[in-house]
Write an enzyme that holds these catalytic residues in place. Structure first.
Site, mmCIF file in Angstrom:
data_model
loop_
_atom_site.group_PDB
_atom_site.id
_atom_site.type_symbol
_atom_site.label_atom_id
_atom_site.label_comp_id
_atom_site.label_asym_id
_atom_site.label_seq_id
_atom_site.Cartn_x
_atom_site.Cartn_y
_atom_site.Cartn_z
ATOM 1 N N ALA A 1 -6.188 -0.599 -7.001
ATOM 2 C CA ALA A 1 -6.961 0.848 -7.093
ATOM 3 C C ALA A 1 -5.490 1.829 -7.238
ATOM 4 O O ALA A 1 -4.425 1.412 -7.335
ATOM 5 C CB ALA A 1 -7.573 1.350 -5.642
ATOM 6 N N SER A 2 -5.957 3.255 -7.037
ATOM 7 C CA SER A 2 -4.921 4.207 -7.571
ATOM 8 C C SER A 2 -3.887 4.270 -6.492
ATOM 9 O O SER A 2 -2.552 4.669 -6.575
ATOM 10 C CB SER A 2 -5.406 5.464 -7.773
ATOM 11 N N GLN B 1 -2.993 -2.075 -4.105
ATOM 12 C CA GLN B 1 -3.416 -3.214 -4.645
ATOM 13 C C GLN B 1 -3.602 -4.437 -3.260
ATOM 14 O O GLN B 1 -2.629 -4.326 -2.376
ATOM 15 C CB GLN B 1 -3.092 -3.579 -5.768
ATOM 16 N N VAL B 2 -4.346 -5.231 -3.623
ATOM 17 C CA VAL B 2 -4.535 -6.413 -2.562
ATOM 18 C C VAL B 2 -4.069 -7.822 -3.171
ATOM 19 O O VAL B 2 -4.464 -8.067 -4.143
ATOM 20 C CB VAL B 2 -5.992 -6.344 -2.032
ATOM 21 N N LYS C 1 -2.616 -5.408 1.578
ATOM 22 C CA LYS C 1 -2.934 -4.472 0.842
ATOM 23 C C LYS C 1 -1.363 -3.709 0.991
ATOM 24 O O LYS C 1 -1.024 -3.363 2.069
ATOM 25 C CB LYS C 1 -3.918 -3.512 1.574
ATOM 26 N N ASP D 1 -16.427 5.760 3.608
ATOM 27 C CA ASP D 1 -16.444 5.366 2.047
ATOM 28 C C ASP D 1 -17.164 4.286 1.938
ATOM 29 O O ASP D 1 -16.534 3.190 1.468
ATOM 30 C CB ASP D 1 -14.959 5.448 1.614
#
Length: 558
Positions: free
Chosen positions: A134-135, A138-139, A153, A288
């Site tokens: 993601a922005s 990252q994982v 992460k 979210d």
């Protein structure tokens, strides 16, 4: 200081170029920032000026390219149907935070920076291929020295500075837009950006996400059907989060496992019960809950919740009022809905209560008789909040996130099985909450607490009266006035004072001109009149007149 200004200016130019790329160069012209573009970009903007075809799609693509702060802004706007057309709102609901991964060398360097040891010493093994990007981070999969499989992460190097710069720019833009447009003041654009800024800054702190995860984990410690991964604090920092590895299928991909109707209904029931528990009983919920953050493990028949960077918080009073509003929706009781909204929100003194009641009644009936199944509860809450904002009723910002969570959950349920009705699923849990609320023991305790508060208030009245009278006699009595729209009022005062200044300056200038005419008509040729005093005064007055007019127009408050 100079470096900071250059960094912000470069980011302004980058944002401006992307706005032009998607045909929104005219926005820069409207807010007075067109000058930050190069000549080439200005020509491109002129070509695309006025092109509104597929505006929603272009807005979504633009926000995704601008990065995390703008993506979060779009997600926040996606629940403001009072502010944006339906077509654009639907596009914003599809915003994706997916970007190409950072090279693994940079990720390893980040781990070395955070732990002071290379990745080979921190983990027994570390998968260099990321499983999600993601922005913000990252994982990667890894294995701890103890043998436990984990997900790591890692925050993207340098992303904090980029996001902080973007948030500052968004705040500047919101203030500029509010100065130029009354509608922006009406919708409290600056306050919306402040809310966004607070949320994003929290999301950048992985140590807070770890705390949020553990709070939700405790909520479901006795529920075998809900799983929240364990956090490994010894392998986590504020920019790296290591958690238990969880396997599962995204809830929007259940078709890949050929789930039966009964299994889908069970999953939907779990989703509804978990969020009713989080929102109305605990007052701490996943902010979210998109499909990527909710997994299902068929072998354990468990829902797995991950990624608690965004969470919502409701106080005891907001939980009470929210549950009252929900029960009003479930029982089709407009009076109860209106009362709950009035208790939880700031209501302007000049509101037309009958008009608002009629709007709420129309929303309830419209959704109740809607042919579109599975979209009752979330749609109702969303429309109610929009109606409240149209009547200048200011809802707590926490309620906005609650509405967003409900709409998202309802969308997931509808995608799983369009025949599922969230109101029917939520009703038993809502009724259970109401039974708990009106439990005689709880009501007795509540009445006792209120009686104690009332006793303290009555006891303190004589002392309070004495203090007020004493301050009055000494001339020390002060009044503190809190106005939610103080900035708007001061802005209006500025406009009024500038208009008065303009009028007085114009009057003075007119008098000077009149004096010039009279002097020219009736003047005598004496030594005193040979000095061009009126002409000199006229030039000075005229220059002052131009300077004042320029200052007023430049302020944008005329």
């Amino acid at each position: 200081m100079l470096t900071e200004r250059l960094r912000r200016l470069n980011r302004y130019r980058e944002i401006a170029s992307i706005l032009v790329k998607y045909g929104f160069g005219y926005v820069l012209e409207e807010v007075g920032l067109f000058h930050v573009l190069s000549l080439k970009d200005r020509i491109v903007a002129e070509v695309k000026h006025g092109n509104t075809k597929e505006a929603g799609y272009r807005i979504r693509c633009m926000l995704e390219e601008l990065g995390p702060a703008f993506i979060k802004l779009g997600q926040l706007l996606s629940i403001r149907s009072d502010l944006l057309p339906v077509e654009i709102v639907k596009e914003l609901e599809m915003l994706q935070d997916q970007v190409p991964p950072v090279p693994v060398e940079e990720i390893k360097a980040k781990i070395l920076q955070e732990f002071g040891r290379p990745v080979e010493e921190v983990f027994q093994s570390f998968n260099e291929e990321c499983i999600a990007a993601a922005s913000i981070g990252q994982v990667h999969e890894a294995v701890l020295p103890s043998g436990e499989a984990v997900m790591v992460k890692v925050q993207r190097p340098g992303i904090r500075q980029v996001v902080y710069t973007d948030l500052e720019i968004l705040m500047d833009l919101s203030k500029l837009i509010e100065q130029r447009y009354d509608w922006a003041e009406y919708y409290n654009i600056t306050e919306m950006v402040e809310e966004l800024s607070e949320s994003v800054r929290r999301e950048l702190d992985y140590s807070e996400e770890a705390r949020n995860t553990e709070i939700v984990q405790r909520q479901f410690k006795d529920c075998e059907s809900i799983k929240v991964p364990t956090i490994f604090h010894d392998y986590s920092t504020d920019q790296i989060l290591t958690m238990e590895k969880t396997n599962g299928i995204k809830v929007n991909e259940l078709h890949t496992m050929a789930a039966t109707i009964d299994e889908k209904r069970k999953i939907a029931d779990l989703l509804v019960s978990s969020f009713i528990t989080q929102i109305l009983r605990e007052g701490f919920f996943h902010g979210d809950p998109h499909p990527g953050n909710i997994l299902y493990t068929p072998e354990n028949q468990q829902l797995v919740f991950i990624d608690f960077g965004q969470v919502g918080r409701l106080s005891a009073s907001m939980r009470y009022d929210s549950s009252s509003m929900m029960m009003g929706i479930l029982h089709e009781d407009t009076h109860q809905i209106v009362k709950a909204i009035f208790r939880m929100a700031y209501v302007p003194s000049d509101i037309n209560e009958r008009h608002f009641y009629d709007d709420v009644e129309a929303i309830r009936k419209m959704v109740d008789h809607s042919p579109q199944e599975g979209l009752s509860l979330g749609l109702t809450v969303k429309e109610l909040f929009s109606a409240a904002q149209e009547h200048r009723i200011i809802l707590p910002k926490e309620m906005t996130m609650m509405g967003k969570a409900l709409v998202t959950i309802e969308g997931i349920i509808s995608e799983m099985d369009p025949s599922l009705d969230m109101i029917a699923l939520a009703k038993p849990y809502g009724e259970q909450l109401m039974r708990e609320r009106y439990n005689p023991l709880k009501m007795g305790k509540k009445l006792w607490n209120k009686a104690e508060d009332l006793t303290d208030t009555i006891t303190n009245i004589p002392k309070k009266v004495e203090d007020v009278l004493d301050q009055t006699s000494k001339g020390d009595l002060k009044f503190e006035i809190s106005l939610s729209e103080i900035n708007r009022i001061l802005h209006k005062f500025d406009r009024i004072s500038n208009q008065v200044s303009f009028s007085l300056t114009l009057l003075a200038f007119s008098i000077v001109v009149l004096g010039l005419i009279v002097g020219a008509t009736f003047g005598n040729n004496t030594m005193l009149t040979s000095v061009p005093a009126i002409e000199i005064g006229f030039v000075i007055a005229f220059m002052m007149f131009l300077w004042i007019i320029y200052s007023i127009l430049k302020s944008g408050r005329f």
